[in-house]
Design a protein around this motif. Sequence first.
Motif, PDB file in Angstrom:
ATOM      1  N   GLY A  12       0.824  -1.201   0.000  1.00 53.82           N
ATOM      2  CA  GLY A  12       0.000   0.000   0.000  1.00 53.82           C
ATOM      3  C   GLY A  12       0.861   1.255   0.000  1.00 53.82           C
ATOM      4  N   ARG A  13       1.924   1.229   0.798  1.00 56.70           N
ATOM      5  CA  ARG A  13       2.831   2.372   0.817  1.00 56.70           C
ATOM      6  C   ARG A  13       3.485   2.565  -0.545  1.00 56.70           C
ATOM      7  N   LEU A  14       3.943   1.492  -1.154  1.00 53.93           N
ATOM      8  CA  LEU A  14       4.603   1.577  -2.456  1.00 53.93           C
ATOM      9  C   LEU A  14       3.655   2.136  -3.512  1.00 53.93           C
ATOM     10  N   LEU A  15       2.425   1.620  -3.573  1.00 58.57           N
ATOM     11  CA  LEU A  15       1.464   2.099  -4.572  1.00 58.57           C
ATOM     12  C   LEU A  15       1.077   3.549  -4.328  1.00 58.57           C
ATOM     13  N   PHE A  16       0.973   3.928  -3.073  1.00 57.33           N
ATOM     14  CA  PHE A  16       0.667   5.314  -2.755  1.00 57.33           C
ATOM     15  C   PHE A  16       1.767   6.234  -3.268  1.00 57.33           C
ATOM     16  N   LYS A  17       3.017   5.891  -2.997  1.00 62.39           N
ATOM     17  CA  LYS A  17       4.124   6.756  -3.394  1.00 62.39           C
ATOM     18  C   LYS A  17       4.280   6.816  -4.910  1.00 62.39           C
ATOM     19  N   GLU A  18       4.201   5.693  -5.566  1.00 59.64           N
ATOM     20  CA  GLU A  18       4.377   5.706  -7.022  1.00 59.64           C
ATOM     21  C   GLU A  18       3.182   6.360  -7.717  1.00 59.64           C
ATOM     22  N   GLY A  19       1.979   6.144  -7.189  1.00 56.22           N
ATOM     23  CA  GLY A  19       0.811   6.819  -7.752  1.00 56.22           C
ATOM     24  C   GLY A  19       0.893   8.323  -7.552  1.00 56.22           C
ATOM     25  N   LEU A  20       1.358   8.737  -6.380  1.00 55.90           N
ATOM     26  CA  LEU A  20       1.506  10.162  -6.118  1.00 55.90           C
ATOM     27  C   LEU A  20       2.574  10.772  -7.022  1.00 55.90           C
ATOM     28  N   ALA A  21       3.629  10.018  -7.284  1.00 50.78           N
ATOM     29  CA  ALA A  21       4.676  10.508  -8.179  1.00 50.78           C
ATOM     30  C   ALA A  21       4.132  10.729  -9.586  1.00 50.78           C
ATOM     31  N   VAL A  22       3.245   9.851 -10.040  1.00 49.61           N
ATOM     32  CA  VAL A  22       2.617  10.041 -11.357  1.00 49.61           C
ATOM     33  C   VAL A  22       1.817  11.342 -11.375  1.00 49.61           C
ATOM     34  N   LEU A  23       1.098  11.633 -10.294  1.00 44.60           N
ATOM     35  CA  LEU A  23       0.324  12.865 -10.226  1.00 44.60           C
ATOM     36  C   LEU A  23       1.239  14.088 -10.178  1.00 44.60           C
ATOM     37  N   TYR A  24       2.344  13.976  -9.473  1.00 52.03           N
ATOM     38  CA  TYR A  24       3.343  15.054  -9.496  1.00 52.03           C
ATOM     39  C   TYR A  24       3.831  15.282 -10.932  1.00 52.03           C
ATOM     40  N   LEU A  25       4.085  14.198 -11.641  1.00 51.75           N
ATOM     41  CA  LEU A  25       4.558  14.312 -13.027  1.00 51.75           C
ATOM     42  C   LEU A  25       3.533  15.065 -13.878  1.00 51.75           C
ATOM     43  N   VAL A  26       2.268  14.692 -13.751  1.00 52.06           N
ATOM     44  CA  VAL A  26       1.211  15.374 -14.499  1.00 52.06           C
ATOM     45  C   VAL A  26       1.164  16.855 -14.119  1.00 52.06           C
ATOM     46  N   ALA A  27       1.263  17.138 -12.822  1.00 51.59           N
ATOM     47  CA  ALA A  27       1.171  18.522 -12.353  1.00 51.59           C
ATOM     48  C   ALA A  27       2.327  19.368 -12.884  1.00 51.59           C
ATOM     49  N   PHE A  28       3.537  18.836 -12.854  1.00 54.71           N
ATOM     50  CA  PHE A  28       4.684  19.595 -13.344  1.00 54.71           C
ATOM     51  C   PHE A  28       4.606  19.807 -14.860  1.00 54.71           C
ATOM     52  N   VAL A  29       4.179  18.781 -15.581  1.00 51.79           N
ATOM     53  CA  VAL A  29       4.058  18.930 -17.034  1.00 51.79           C
ATOM     54  C   VAL A  29       2.982  19.966 -17.366  1.00 51.79           C
ATOM     55  N   CYS A  30       1.855  19.939 -16.649  1.00 53.97           N
ATOM     56  CA  CYS A  30       0.815  20.955 -16.837  1.00 53.97           C
ATOM     57  C   CYS A  30       1.388  22.354 -16.617  1.00 53.97           C
ATOM     58  N   ALA A  31       2.171  22.489 -15.556  1.00 55.02           N
ATOM     59  CA  ALA A  31       2.725  23.801 -15.229  1.00 55.02           C
ATOM     60  C   ALA A  31       3.660  24.297 -16.323  1.00 55.02           C
ATOM     61  N   VAL A  32       4.558  23.438 -16.777  1.00 51.49           N
ATOM     62  CA  VAL A  32       5.549  23.858 -17.766  1.00 51.49           C
ATOM     63  C   VAL A  32       4.894  24.184 -19.101  1.00 51.49           C
ATOM     64  N   ARG A  33       3.893  23.429 -19.479  1.00 56.08           N
ATOM     65  CA  ARG A  33       3.255  23.619 -20.788  1.00 56.08           C
ATOM     66  C   ARG A  33       2.328  24.833 -20.830  1.00 56.08           C
ATOM     67  N   GLN A  34       1.901  25.325 -19.682  1.00 58.33           N
ATOM     68  CA  GLN A  34       0.905  26.392 -19.679  1.00 58.33           C
ATOM     69  C   GLN A  34       1.360  27.693 -19.022  1.00 58.33           C
ATOM     70  N   PHE A  35       2.511  27.718 -18.378  1.00 56.21           N
ATOM     71  CA  PHE A  35       2.829  28.861 -17.532  1.00 56.21           C
ATOM     72  C   PHE A  35       3.083  30.156 -18.296  1.00 56.21           C
ATOM     73  N   ARG A  36       3.690  30.085 -19.487  1.00 57.01           N
ATOM     74  CA  ARG A  36       4.092  31.324 -20.165  1.00 57.01           C
ATOM     75  C   ARG A  36       2.917  32.271 -20.413  1.00 57.01           C
ATOM     76  N   PRO A  37       1.815  31.822 -21.010  1.00 55.48           N
ATOM     77  CA  PRO A  37       0.710  32.768 -21.233  1.00 55.48           C
ATOM     78  C   PRO A  37      -0.091  33.086 -19.971  1.00 55.48           C
ATOM     79  N   LEU A  38       0.003  32.229 -18.954  1.00 55.63           N
ATOM     80  CA  LEU A  38      -0.802  32.431 -17.757  1.00 55.63           C
ATOM     81  C   LEU A  38      -0.086  33.292 -16.729  1.00 55.63           C
ATOM     82  N   ILE A  39       1.138  32.887 -16.340  1.00 57.32           N
ATOM     83  CA  ILE A  39       1.842  33.595 -15.266  1.00 57.32           C
ATOM     84  C   ILE A  39       3.274  33.941 -15.646  1.00 57.32           C
ATOM     85  N   GLY A  40       3.651  33.749 -16.895  1.00 55.04           N
ATOM     86  CA  GLY A  40       5.004  34.069 -17.323  1.00 55.04           C
ATOM     87  C   GLY A  40       5.280  35.562 -17.268  1.00 55.04           C
ATOM     88  N   ALA A  41       6.498  35.938 -17.623  1.00 52.41           N
ATOM     89  CA  ALA A  41       6.897  37.349 -17.561  1.00 52.41           C
ATOM     90  C   ALA A  41       5.982  38.225 -18.395  1.00 52.41           C
TER      91      ALA A  41
END
Length: 474
Positions: A12-41
């Motif tokens: 359960g601990r292993l699946l929780f951590k690896e599943g959470l890491a996948v969500l982190y991956l999605v979150a970071f990719v979302c941020a990088v792909r969208q930040f320039r027009p939303l909150i960029g300089a």
Amino acid sequence: MDWFVADDYSLGRLLFKEGLAVLYLVAFVCAVRQFRPLIGADGMLPVPRFVRGSSFRRHPSLFQWHYSDRYFAALGWTGAALAAVTAAGLTDRLPLAATMLVWLTMWLLYLSIVNVGQLWYGFGWESLLLEAGFLAVFLGNADTAPPLLILLAVRWLLFRLEFGAGLIKIRGDRCWRDLTCLYYHHETQPMPGPLSWYFHHLPRPLHRVEAAGNHFTQLVVPFGLFAPQPVAGIAASVMIVTQLWLVVSGNFSWLNWATIVLAVSVLPDAALGTVLPVPHGADTTPGPFVVAVLAATALVLVLSYWPARNLFAHRQLMNASFNPWHLANTYGAFGHVTRLRYEVVVEGTSAEVVTADTRWQPYEFRGKPGDVHRRPRQFAPYHLRLDWLMWFAAISPDYARSWFVPFVERLLRGDAATLKLLRHNPFVHAPPTFVRARLFRYRFTTPRERTESGAWWSREEVGEFLQPVSLRWP
């Protein structure tokens, strides 16, 4: 140290951590792909302007000391790389200190993004990812035994997530109490999915069953999380099934998947081991690790006072953080369910002068409804931030006060970064001379209408949202 170890939760601990890491991956990719027009300089709500009016104390972030689009992209891709490595199981094989450092780095990087993200990051699942990510720092690696206290803290988070959401509903809209909210919700939710049309047309008695089942899962089942097994595992399984129902009926970013990941940590190896191999049991509990776990647990207990008090407050807050580190938050959604769906349709024209005969061409968004013949798409757990805020803007223009005009200005300039947020740009060769926005009432077609026209939606114009504007105005 038998009191410290949760022997039957290695998988359960292993699946929780690896599943959470996948969500982190999605979150970071979302941020990088969208930040320039939303909150960029040069974004609609630029980070440099925001940090000039804030402080590290109020909004702790690495961007308080330096910001550039290149720096943001570098930190975002670093977080994505660490998340990918962790999801692949490699981080768990590192020495304990290195494993904790990787998790702490992901948490700090995403915290830095959320705390300067402003409206674009004002969603409950941002805080949920950060709170769960902080707890993951103290779950150890493959060589350490699962720490019972942190696993209980994960259950406490899951309890607040579900029970808080249930209280928001039962205290909020009357339709939750008379079990009629699902008459509207599948049609009016922010981002319908490919099956939402079918869910909307389920028989009304089944919609009442859906609402009653939601109340049972969120107001009764959470207490079972703290019962002995197999009751705790059954409670978690009910939550998982309910969340999967939500996954197929709509698009709620990674909220449902994060809830599932949290619930998986409650399932014992005896249950998970029937379908997956159980890792070799680890019994290492280094002294410094024990101290770190105790300190983290004490911090969670102290910070839990505010969300616990909020659960029983007369005016319960929804999706609120009581500290700038997004630890021990309160959650909840859809305390009020909209009965009618409104959509802002953004259009442009190349005409030199606007007349009654001007031909307007619509911009199509990736997720939100536009073309009535276009079937809603599945995007979750990916998060389309602009599309979500367009839904709020249609409810009330106040939600768009700070960013909608800058958005239109970028369309008039033909800004490449902004156009990448859209599905279709009708002005490929040159930007439009004028842009306007109209408000429409949308509803799902009936089965008969769908058969006759092939359309998923029917719409009628309500009025003007933004009058035609142009960069050529003096």
